[in-house]
Design a protein around this motif. Sequence first.
Motif, short mmCIF file in Angstrom:
data_model
loop_
_atom_site.label_atom_id
_atom_site.label_comp_id
_atom_site.label_asym_id
_atom_site.label_seq_id
_atom_site.Cartn_x
_atom_site.Cartn_y
_atom_site.Cartn_z
N MET A 26 0.84 -1.21 0.00
CA MET A 26 0.00 0.00 0.00
C MET A 26 0.88 1.26 0.00
N GLY A 39 -5.75 3.53 0.64
CA GLY A 39 -4.98 3.51 1.88
C GLY A 39 -5.38 4.60 2.85
N CYS A 41 -6.61 4.82 5.85
CA CYS A 41 -6.26 4.81 7.28
C CYS A 41 -4.76 4.81 7.52
N GLY A 42 -3.99 4.84 6.44
CA GLY A 42 -2.54 4.90 6.59
C GLY A 42 -1.91 3.58 7.02
N GLY A 43 -2.65 2.53 6.94
CA GLY A 43 -2.07 1.21 7.22
C GLY A 43 -2.41 0.66 8.58
N LEU A 45 -5.10 -0.81 9.50
CA LEU A 45 -6.06 -1.92 9.41
C LEU A 45 -7.46 -1.50 9.85
N SER A 46 -7.88 -0.30 9.42
CA SER A 46 -9.22 0.11 9.80
C SER A 46 -10.02 0.73 8.65
N CYS A 47 -9.57 0.56 7.39
CA CYS A 47 -10.36 1.16 6.30
C CYS A 47 -10.71 0.20 5.17
N ALA A 48 -9.85 -0.75 4.90
CA ALA A 48 -10.06 -1.72 3.80
C ALA A 48 -10.08 -1.07 2.41
N CYS A 50 -7.36 -0.56 0.76
CA CYS A 50 -6.08 -0.97 0.18
C CYS A 50 -6.18 -2.41 -0.31
N LEU A 86 -5.27 -7.23 2.27
CA LEU A 86 -5.16 -5.79 2.44
C LEU A 86 -3.67 -5.45 2.28
N CYS A 88 -1.78 -3.04 2.91
CA CYS A 88 -0.98 -2.40 3.96
C CYS A 88 -0.37 -3.45 4.89
S1 FES Z 1 -4.67 1.14 4.51
FE1 FES Z 1 -6.44 0.99 5.76
S2 FES Z 1 -6.67 -1.15 6.03
FE2 FES Z 1 -4.95 -0.98 4.73
#
Ligand code: FES
Length: 107
Positions: A26, A39, A41-43, A45-48, A50, A86, A88
């Motif tokens: 990501m 991306g 949420c910046g990685g 693991l809270s947006c999905a 990516c 995902l 990220c």
């Molecule tokens: S960047 Fe948000 S879950 Fe991967």
Amino acid sequence: MTSTVIYTAADGTVTEQDGRVGDSIMETAVRNGVPGIVGECGGSLSCATCHVFVSDETFALVGGPGDLEDEMLDGTACDREDNSRLSCQIKLAEDTVYRVTTPEEQV
Ligand code: FES
């Protein structure tokens, strides 16, 4: 030290990008303006946003998602497949080539 990520967009456009070891697929996309990965949420693991589909070779290398990632994959804009990850959560290892396809939509 670099690795390579080959991104194929839903429309078939292929972008090959060198990435730094330890960065995620990501981060490598976002930093270099590769389309198809948001991306948001910046990685963390809270947006999905990516979401990617990984190739068979890449799947053999990186394996499936962890528990939390697996839950998040249920909320992707495009339906998940058996090879969904995902991006990220996939960190680049040294001298490795990764192949991923990005979905039509991320949000
Ligand atoms: S960047 Fe948000 S879950 Fe991967």
